[in-house]
Every structure is written in structure tokens, then in C-alpha cells.
Design an enzyme around this catalytic site. Sequence first.
Site, PDB file in Angstrom:
ATOM      1  N   LEU A 104       3.362  -8.972  14.327  1.00  0.00           N
ATOM      2  CA  LEU A 104       2.706 -10.276  14.340  1.00  0.00           C
ATOM      3  C   LEU A 104       3.762 -11.352  14.550  1.00  0.00           C
ATOM      4  O   LEU A 104       4.504 -11.704  13.633  1.00  0.00           O
ATOM      5  CB  LEU A 104       1.943 -10.516  13.039  1.00  0.00           C
ATOM      6  N   ASP A 105       3.822 -11.874  15.762  1.00  0.00           N
ATOM      7  CA  ASP A 105       4.852 -12.842  16.114  1.00  0.00           C
ATOM      8  C   ASP A 105       4.549 -14.219  15.517  1.00  0.00           C
ATOM      9  O   ASP A 105       3.420 -14.705  15.602  1.00  0.00           O
ATOM     10  CB  ASP A 105       4.942 -12.951  17.642  1.00  0.00           C
ATOM     11  N   ALA A 106       5.583 -14.833  14.921  1.00  0.00           N
ATOM     12  CA  ALA A 106       5.515 -16.222  14.430  1.00  0.00           C
ATOM     13  C   ALA A 106       4.314 -16.457  13.524  1.00  0.00           C
ATOM     14  O   ALA A 106       3.752 -17.557  13.485  1.00  0.00           O
ATOM     15  CB  ALA A 106       5.479 -17.192  15.611  1.00  0.00           C
TER      16      ALA A 106
END
Length: 578
Positions: free
Chosen positions: A237-239
Site C-alpha cells: 500500500l503506497d503512501a
Amino acid sequence: MKNLDLLPRWFIERAGSRLSVLYGPQRSPEVFGRLVPLLVEQGIASKHEEKPKWSERDAILICYGDSIRSPDETPLHTLHEFVRKNLSDVINCVHILPFFPYSSDDGFAVVDYQAVNSELGDWDDIENLSQDFGLMMDLVINHVSREHPWFVDYLRDELPGRDFFIELPPDTDVSMVVRPRNHPLLTPVHTRHGVKYLWATFSEDQIDLNFSNPDVLLAFVEILLMYVRMGARFIRLDAVAFLWKTVGTRCIHLRETHEVVKLLRDILEVTAPHVVLLTETNVPNGENLSYFGHSDEAHMVYQFTLPPLLLHAMHNGTSQYLTDWSADMPRPPKGCTYMNFVASHDGIGLRPTEGLLPPEDLKELVASMHRYGGFVTMRSNGDGTESPYEINISLFDALSGTRHGRDAWQVQRFVCCQTIMFALQGIPALYIHSLTATPNDRDLVDKTGRTRSINRHKWESETLNALLANGMTPNAQVFDELRRLLSIRRKQAAFHPDSRQETLRMGHGLFGVIRESVDGRHALYAISNVTDQVQSFSLTDHRKADRSRAWYELIRGAPIDISASCTLQPYQTVWISG
């Protein structure tokens, strides 16, 4: 409700509760009703399908789809062949950074979540890779490219994208918002209704999504489930820390953000219990660990504090702060673990050192990285000032010397740094440019205008293979030794991610931990010299150093007498198993 009897009771209760937090008790039943068919279509896992999520044999390679290129074949095929031929006996998972069509930020401004960038290959290439390796895929969940169809819908005032973004008056007070960048948070956009100001945390081309609209959440559930079908073993899960926005708050780590992550884990547990959810939160240590929840959120979190503290230890020749941090690190909650790394496609984040390193040490470290060819990016503070956010440099060049200057120990220091990471509790992840000892790519920085490009070199396969075939090159020396160490590591039960860890206090010149297998039958001392001077130690007084057992030093491959003093050469590591 149709198909409700297919879902386990625990999921119905948890998901209903989480959706109520996100959308209120009035709207949540309708959202839940739309969620259920997505899960049923994916397929509900049986209880007997549960298997261990990880073991000591796990090691992850981090790379871009075109980190290695060759004429007349797709980069994904070239990458697959390189990893299969050179690393299949030591690497079992490949993290391909966003391989979707994009408009900027080397893939993190996604134009289409459900397509493969044609310059890299196609879904057949991804499927072929997944036959030989577990895959980690990025769910770039916080923002999309201006070229994404949802944003085009917004500009046209059409559904579904019309309500997918956060529009605010330009004079909104957003001074409390925690920022990873120093550009204005609200970016002007020309629409058919005039100029509007939209929330953009990372760049003007990466427009944040509005998760207070449940349509956004459900769209990402569909994407998540598609990635599972396409072979993902890990979902990153990016950022994600910036996901939920509430004006008047810091807009980071909000309760709603945590509830979204927990809901995604619940969805994976009920549809694909083999898949591991990983959160990418480059923030101070305590905030990062909060994404474990109570064993109900991320399965795995990045050890973001490890890279800067390891770099500091090698740079200053002292393990003091690395040891203090390691000794204070909690054991991961049940069903959770760490992803350990020292370098990645991004730079070396400095926020995780807050409260751990003296400001004068951090300032000196940044100055040295400038001398070794690196850059530093800044972030905006709430009071209008700026602070160092990230060092952009190839890790191999970052370790070309110490605070005293360059020296002859670069390869040994670099290998020592990686070997320490291999020994820590969790799953090791190696950036491809660490594995290949890639130096700074200043030409790529000049070409792109982005400082992060310094650590995103594109190898031509013929050039790389020639360097690795020549045992005199630093590339071959590092590559061969890291492969050898990984081969040793994956055979040790004491390196299972769930095995216990105790940090040893052995003086500032040494860093050590003891790992003990889950069944308690095997113990392993991992001790490294972080200096350019000879160091000695003794284990005779340690409670686990049972002299009646046979002990073996794994890296040299020889028996060892633990009742005698042990001498370590500069940057040498020993793995003592018994």
C-alpha cells in the site's frame, strides 16, 4: 442480503463496524451490500486453505520492470530471465515497482491500474514471472495521474470520477497538514467550471483521491482483488499514511486511514489468506509500528528506521544508536512481521531518525552524503521552515567512506551493512542496485531533472552480465558474496521471521543480535564489526552460550570455540550457530 451466508460471521461484524466508522451507520449497510458481491465473485476461502505466510527461505528482490534491459525483448522478460538464471536459489519473491501505464514519478502517477505498461511487456510477462517467483505488487492507493480516466471524468463533470477528488477553496488553512514535500498542497486545475484547487500531496501530477466517497474505496477493492488473481503474494500500500483527509487535522495516520487498511486485510483474509498486506509509511518509528494495529491491520511494515541508522553506524563507526533502537524494538504482534531493507527505489528517509539521532550527527551525515555525490530533498514544516526529508544517493556510493573520508573498505563495509540486515527479525528485501553494487547515476539525474533518479539506473543486460562475470569488479564481488550469504541464511531455522530476537550490547564498535528458532532448538549469534579497526568479543557470559553444544561459524564454514575470545576484522560479520 443475498450471498451473506457465504461470508464468515467475524467478517460481517468487522467489516460492518469499519464501514460504520468510515461512512456512518446510515450509509454503511448500503456500502456493505455493494462490497459483498465483489468478494463472492472473487471466491471465499475455506478455513483449511490457511498456510504459513512466510519462512526463513523468504527473500525479496526490489526492482523496476526495466531495471535490466536487452534489445529485442520486453524488459519484464529480460528481468525474469536474469533473476531465474542468477537468483532463483536465493530469491523467491520479486517486487516489481509499479508496472502500469503512468505519466510521471517513474510509475507512481498511475494512468491505468488494470493494464501493464506496454514499454515493459504485458500481463503474460507478469504471469510468467509469477510461475517462478512470488510477486509483490503496488496498490498506489493515495493518488492518481491527471491522465487517469477518473480525473478526465472530473474535468468533464461526469461520473464516476466527478466526485473522486478533494476540492477546496484556495485560501483553506492547511498549515496543520504533515507534508512529505515542499510544494503547495492545493494545486490549481482548469475545469469547465473555472479554476479549482485540488489536494495533491506529492506533485501537481498526482492528485489525491477522496476516500470519504465510498465509490473510491470499492473501486480499489476491485483493483486489489484483480492483483490477487494476477498472482500477487504481497500487496504494498503506497503512501497509505496520507489516505484520509480531514481539514483542521494533521491528515496523517487518521483513524479512518487505519480502518481502511484493516478492512483491506479483512478482505484478503476472507478471499486470499495467503496474501500479505504491506504498508509503506516512511515516518517516525512509533508511527510506522502503529500500522500493525492489534494484529488486525498490516501483516508487514517496512523497517524505515533501519537504513538511516545503519548508514550512521557505518559512517561514524559506532553502533550506539542502532543498538539502542534495536533493543527497544517490540517483537511484531502475532501474525505480523517486518520487511527489512537498507536501500530502495526511493532515497534514505530521515524522518524515521527523529528522536533517535542527535541533530549534529544528522547534519554531519547529510554533509558527507553530499561529498559522496548525493542530494538531499526537503519537506515543509507547519511553521514555514523546511527540514531534510530524504537522502538521494546510491547506497554503494554512500558507503564509499566514513565521516573521515573515502577509504579502501567500500566493498567490505557495504557487504557488512547488508549482512546486518539479513540477520534481523523479519523478511529481507534487497534493492537490485544493492545486489549489483550500482554507483550513482548522475547522468540520469541530469536527464530527468529528478534527484531520486541517482539510484534508479537502467542496466543494459550485456554490460551487467560482463561486470558480474569479472570477479575483479566490485559488482561481482558484492553480487557473489550477497548470493552466498542469502544461500546460508535460508537454511537457518533461527532466521524464521517469527523467531525470537535479542539485541546484544557489546560496545560501540560491534552490533549483535541472537536469534532463536521458534521451537527453541537452535540459537544463532549474528555479530558485526561496524568499524575500520579490529574488534574482539567473548560470549562466555551470555546465557545462551551453552559450551556443551557444538557451535559453528556459518560464514567461514568452520567450528568455533565460544569459550575463547573472537576477533573480527574491519567490517567482518560472524554467524555463530549452535
